[in-house]
Write a protein that holds these residues in place. Structure first.
Motif, PDB file in Angstrom:
ATOM      1  N   ASP A  97      50.783 -84.829  69.167  1.00 41.61           N
ATOM      2  CA  ASP A  97      51.014 -83.550  68.498  1.00 41.61           C
ATOM      3  C   ASP A  97      49.856 -82.572  68.668  1.00 41.61           C
ATOM      4  O   ASP A  97      49.883 -81.469  68.132  1.00 41.61           O
ATOM      5  CB  ASP A  97      51.301 -83.752  67.015  1.00 41.61           C
ATOM      6  N   LEU A 146      57.702 -82.440  69.079  1.00 38.92           N
ATOM      7  CA  LEU A 146      56.586 -83.313  68.730  1.00 38.92           C
ATOM      8  C   LEU A 146      56.072 -83.069  67.320  1.00 38.92           C
ATOM      9  O   LEU A 146      55.526 -83.982  66.690  1.00 38.92           O
ATOM     10  CB  LEU A 146      55.451 -83.134  69.736  1.00 38.92           C
ATOM     11  N   SER A 195      52.411 -91.761  67.545  1.00 39.64           N
ATOM     12  CA  SER A 195      53.812 -91.587  67.166  1.00 39.64           C
ATOM     13  C   SER A 195      54.311 -92.783  66.364  1.00 39.64           C
ATOM     14  O   SER A 195      53.666 -93.833  66.286  1.00 39.64           O
ATOM     15  CB  SER A 195      54.674 -91.407  68.425  1.00 39.64           C
ATOM     16  N   LEU A 218      57.633 -92.908  71.672  1.00 43.41           N
ATOM     17  CA  LEU A 218      57.278 -91.897  72.660  1.00 43.41           C
ATOM     18  C   LEU A 218      56.640 -92.499  73.914  1.00 43.41           C
ATOM     19  O   LEU A 218      57.129 -92.296  75.019  1.00 43.41           O
ATOM     20  CB  LEU A 218      56.332 -90.862  72.043  1.00 43.41           C
TER      21      LEU A 218
END
Length: 307
Positions: A97, A146, A195, A218
């Motif tokens: 992110d 994301l 993630s 991910l």
């Protein structure tokens, strides 16, 4: 090595789906196998399944991801110093992110779209719309995915963006210096990209059967997570396993009455051919039943954010 300690200098070895010599804290993905295994498993599970056509579509998507991974080839991970800095700060070195993405992920998205024939697509207009977006718009869509900040109108396009990002981050994770990595303080998050997991697998082979690995939704990294501990809140006092009566017992929902969430667990002893990414999709019925009973899923499967 105990979880949280400094990693040894030796190489990380083992295959979480085939047994490991010891409960390795984490195992990096193999892009050459990750997506083709998922595609094959989805095809095998689709026969006679109530969602047969959808599973076959997802199998084709996984096959396309495999082709993209092969074409993209190895990607350059962060510099060793950057990885060590992130690990020392107890942060994921690929922080999904916040990391600046290589434009290669957009090349992967274009290849992914090219791999589909227009006549078999469920939503050709979605694909056409994606092709018409410029780089800035595609990056904004990826950021929205994301960060969990999506417009409902983009739901269809996100399926392909998520699939392309899975390939990109899986290739990146595979290139990380594994011996430098360690688990995060937040054990329920991926140590490579931060993630959430798509599902957990309880192994059945090797010298330590019964080890639980969570699989990143991910970057496909697998990491060890103690059993009978809630993936969401870390509590162990109010857990229960819920399953569908009369089925093979391959998939169960580990529910927590402390935080009212659940995480899906898959048991290798029930089927040595299971694939966490494929079997999670194929057991959607369990998610529906558990959700209707009042528990929220720990985190969504990124390929189920549409519809």
């Amino acid at each position: 090595m105990r979880q949280g300690e400094v990693a040894p200098k030796g190489a990380w070895i083992g295959d979480p789906l085939g047994g490991v010599k010891a409960p390795e804290p984490l195992i990096l993905p193999d892009p050459a196998r990750r997506f083709t295994n998922t595609a094959s498993r989805l095809e095998a599970l689709s026969g006679g399944h109530p969602m047969m056509e959808w599973l076959r579509f997802m199998a084709r998507l996984a096959s396309a991801q495999h082709a993209v991974a092969a074409k993209l080839g190895p990607l350059s991970p962060p510099a060793q110093a950057a990885v060590e800095f992130a690990v020392e700060a107890r942060m994921p070195p690929l922080a999904a992110d916040g990391r600046r993405r290589d434009p290669a992920w957009r090349d992967g998205l274009a290849m992914l779209l090219d791999s589909f024939d227009a006549e078999i697509l469920r939503a050709p207009a979605v694909v056409t719309g994606l092709r018409d977006r410029n780089a800035e718009a595609l990056e904004a869509l990826a950021d929205g995915f994301l960060h969990g900040d999506l417009d409902v109108a983009d739901a269809g396009a996100v399926l392909y963006v998520a699939a392309a990002l899975q390939v990109y981050f899986t290739c990146l994770a595979a290139a990380l210096p594994a011996s430098s990595l360690r688990l995060l303080p937040q054990r329920g998050l991926c140590p490579c990209c931060g993630s959430t997991p798509v599902a957990g697998v309880v192994t059945a082979s090797g010298p330590t059967p019964g080890t639980r690995y969570l699989y990143c939704s991910l970057c496909s990294t697998a990491w060890n997570y103690v059993r009978a501990v809630c993936v969401t809140c870390g509590d162990s006092r109010a857990l229960a396993l819920k399953g569908i009566e009369g089925d093979a017992g391959l998939a169960k929902a580990e529910t927590c009455d402390t935080c009212h969430t659940y995480a899906k667990m898959l048991y290798q002893a029930r089927d040595m051919q299971l694939d966490p990414f494929a079997d999670d999709l194929a057991t959607l019925g369990l998610d529906i039943l558990v959700s209707e009973a009042g528990w929220a899923r720990h985190a969504p499967n990124p390929l189920l954010l549409v519809g």
